[in-house]
Scaffold this active site. Structure first.
Site, PDB file in Angstrom:
ATOM      1  N   HIS A 171       0.830  -1.203   0.000  1.00 46.36           N
ATOM      2  CA  HIS A 171       0.000   0.000   0.000  1.00 46.36           C
ATOM      3  C   HIS A 171       0.866   1.257   0.000  1.00 46.36           C
ATOM      4  O   HIS A 171       0.549   2.245  -0.672  1.00 46.36           O
ATOM      5  CB  HIS A 171      -0.948   0.011   1.198  1.00 46.36           C
ATOM      6  CG  HIS A 171      -2.007   1.072   1.089  1.00 46.36           C
ATOM      7  ND1 HIS A 171      -1.834   2.340   1.586  1.00 46.36           N
ATOM      8  CD2 HIS A 171      -3.230   1.060   0.502  1.00 46.36           C
ATOM      9  CE1 HIS A 171      -2.919   3.062   1.335  1.00 46.36           C
ATOM     10  NE2 HIS A 171      -3.780   2.308   0.669  1.00 46.36           N
ATOM     11  N   HIS A 195     -12.847   8.167  -2.323  1.00 50.75           N
ATOM     12  CA  HIS A 195     -13.185   6.899  -1.686  1.00 50.75           C
ATOM     13  C   HIS A 195     -14.352   7.092  -0.720  1.00 50.75           C
ATOM     14  O   HIS A 195     -14.667   8.210  -0.310  1.00 50.75           O
ATOM     15  CB  HIS A 195     -11.969   6.299  -0.952  1.00 50.75           C
ATOM     16  CG  HIS A 195     -11.637   6.987   0.329  1.00 50.75           C
ATOM     17  ND1 HIS A 195     -10.532   7.794   0.481  1.00 50.75           N
ATOM     18  CD2 HIS A 195     -12.265   6.992   1.541  1.00 50.75           C
ATOM     19  CE1 HIS A 195     -10.493   8.255   1.708  1.00 50.75           C
ATOM     20  NE2 HIS A 195     -11.535   7.798   2.379  1.00 50.75           N
TER      21      HIS A 195
END
Length: 229
Positions: A171, A195
């Site tokens: 990530h 998001h």
């Protein structure tokens, strides 16, 4: 017939959303966007969920105990109810306004790393706490391809999602690669990112599988609360 349906009931105090621009996507179609100072630090995702002020969102289950199981699901109709405080994230990318050069940079530099991360969380549930994940290219209501994609993932808890995003090398590499793109264009890009994260209780989502493969979505996990009817 193979069918999967997922109705969700999301309270407004159990969801947060963050956009890199003012594009209307997801929940912002019916709830107006507002500027926020709660960002750019680890933990800000949790802090943007209103209910986090009085709820720790802990799960009764531990990711270490997630062991995929193979069961007979053919010709069965199965509902899966996840444990309380499971977490859903939809993280999206929109390159429809990008120049040809910026589009090529995103698709060749950033997207492969994003897909690598999505593959990893899906294939390593006991490490990441991810129960199911899917990389999706979006289409219009008419079925036409759009220059948009998203990852839709279900985590056992918000803490598991936080651990993945804060510390996992894959990530962190997504962030690193994205900043390479920003530096290339002097931090002025047309790529839009956003998001949504929700933390829900068992009764707020119904995952129904009809005649699906036993590895579809959430079906492999015997620890989950399953009803076969």
């Amino acid at each position: 017939t193979n069918l999967l349906t997922v109705p969700l009931f999301i309270p407004t105090n159990h969801i947060e959303t963050l956009h890199s621009g003012e594009n209307i996507n997801g929940v912002s179609n019916f709830s107006p966007l507002q500027y926020t100072k709660v960002h750019d630090y680890w933990g800000s995702m949790r802090d943007r969920i209103p209910a986090s002020k009085h709820h720790n969102f802990n799960s009764l289950y531990k990711k270490d105990n997630l062991k995929p199981m193979v069961s007979n699901t053919k010709e069965n109709r199965i509902r899966v109810y996840l444990p309380d405080n499971f977490c859903i994230i939809r993280t999206a990318q929109n390159w429809s306004e990008c120049s040809d050069e910026e589009r090529d940079t995103y698709l060749s530099l950033v997207e492969p790393v994003l897909k690598q991360g999505e593959d990893y969380i899906r294939n390593n549930p006991t490490e990441t706490g991810c129960l199911s994940s899917k990389f999706v290219y979006e289409i219009s209501l008419a079925g036409d391809s759009q220059d948009k994609s998203c990852v839709i993932a279900y985590f056992l808890s918000l803490s598991d999602l936080e651990d993945w995003s804060r510390a996992h090398p894959l990530h962190l590499n997504i962030y690193k690669t994205f900043f390479k793109m920003l530096e290339k264009y002097n931090f002025k890009t047309e790529l839009a990112l956003w998001h949504e994260v929700s933390v829900l209780k068992k009764e707020q989502a119904i995952f129904e599988y009809i005649n699906c493969h036993s590895k579809t979505g959430l079906l492999p996990y015997s620890e989950l609360q399953v009803t076969n009817y």
